[in-house]
Design an enzyme around this catalytic site. Structure first.
Site, mmCIF file in Angstrom:
data_model
loop_
_atom_site.group_PDB
_atom_site.id
_atom_site.type_symbol
_atom_site.label_atom_id
_atom_site.label_comp_id
_atom_site.label_asym_id
_atom_site.label_seq_id
_atom_site.Cartn_x
_atom_site.Cartn_y
_atom_site.Cartn_z
ATOM 1 N N ASP A 28 0.849 -1.187 0.000
ATOM 2 C CA ASP A 28 0.000 0.000 0.000
ATOM 3 C C ASP A 28 0.885 1.238 0.000
ATOM 4 O O ASP A 28 2.035 1.200 0.452
ATOM 5 C CB ASP A 28 -0.935 0.046 1.197
ATOM 6 N N GLY A 29 0.346 2.309 -0.534
ATOM 7 C CA GLY A 29 1.006 3.603 -0.544
ATOM 8 C C GLY A 29 0.049 4.642 -0.017
ATOM 9 O O GLY A 29 -1.171 4.460 -0.054
ATOM 10 N N GLU A 55 2.598 3.692 -4.205
ATOM 11 C CA GLU A 55 2.071 2.347 -4.468
ATOM 12 C C GLU A 55 3.102 1.515 -5.235
ATOM 13 O O GLU A 55 3.370 0.360 -4.899
ATOM 14 C CB GLU A 55 0.770 2.429 -5.275
ATOM 15 N N ASP A 113 -4.552 -2.613 -3.190
ATOM 16 C CA ASP A 113 -5.809 -1.896 -3.429
ATOM 17 C C ASP A 113 -5.618 -0.811 -4.484
ATOM 18 O O ASP A 113 -6.508 -0.023 -4.742
ATOM 19 C CB ASP A 113 -6.385 -1.326 -2.131
ATOM 20 N N HIS A 171 -10.042 -0.748 2.596
ATOM 21 C CA HIS A 171 -10.845 -0.469 3.783
ATOM 22 C C HIS A 171 -12.065 -1.386 3.906
ATOM 23 O O HIS A 171 -13.162 -0.947 4.232
ATOM 24 C CB HIS A 171 -11.275 1.004 3.803
ATOM 25 N N ASP A 195 -1.951 -0.239 5.042
ATOM 26 C CA ASP A 195 -2.521 1.107 4.984
ATOM 27 C C ASP A 195 -2.087 1.931 6.189
ATOM 28 O O ASP A 195 -1.637 3.074 6.050
ATOM 29 C CB ASP A 195 -4.047 1.013 4.908
#
Length: 157
Positions: A13-14, A56, A78, A132, A142
């Site tokens: 994740d970024g 990302e 994501d 999420h 995240d």
């Protein structure tokens, strides 16, 4: 007889505070050793003036660069940016980093991605997960990426 390679699962994740702004990234790698033990490795970092897509992609590159040999890698992200574009990279490179709508953004990081894959000859599959939605390791990435972005924001004041 067909060779079998270690299976590695990577979550990435970024995060970015502003776009551009302070950014952070996180990757969690899981690999099962030949003795059955599962190892976990956490990779984090960030930059002061960056974009979410760069973070990302940096998370993915940093994770792949830790591989020591050929692996079967499944990446869970994501990021629609990664999921939609990663298969276009060889064609972009062949076209001198030009896509259908002009110069490819983040070509330096896509080149880094290619180098990481080519170094180990790993087999990569990228799977999109919804953000999420309670996916444990995506949620963990995240939180880590956001914390990294906040840490780098301190230096922009």
């Amino acid at each position: 007889m067909e060779a079998t390679y270690p299976k590695v699962i990577i979550y990435t994740d970024g995060s970015c505070l502003g776009n551009p702004g302070s950014g952070g990234y996180a990757a969690l790698l899981f690999a099962k050793l030949s003795n059955g033990k599962v190892i976990r490795k956490e990779i984090t970092g960030g930059e002061k003036n960056t974009t979410n897509n760069r973070m990302e992609l940096t998370a993915l590159c940093a994770a792949l660069e830790t591989l020591k040999g050929t692996c079967n890698v499944t990446v869970y992200t994501d990021s629609e940016y990664l999921e939609k574009n990663w298969t276009s990279v060889p064609l972009w490179k062949q076209r001198n980093w030009k896509g259908s709508s002009g110069q490819v953004k983040n070509a330096d990081l896509w080149e880094r991605f290619l180098q990481a894959v080519n170094k180990t000859h790993s087999l990569i599959q990228i799977e999109h997960v919804s953000a999420h939605t309670g996916i444990r390791f995506n949620e963990e990435c995240d939180k880590i990426a956001k914390a990294q972005a906040k840490a780098f924001a301190i230096y922009e004041e």
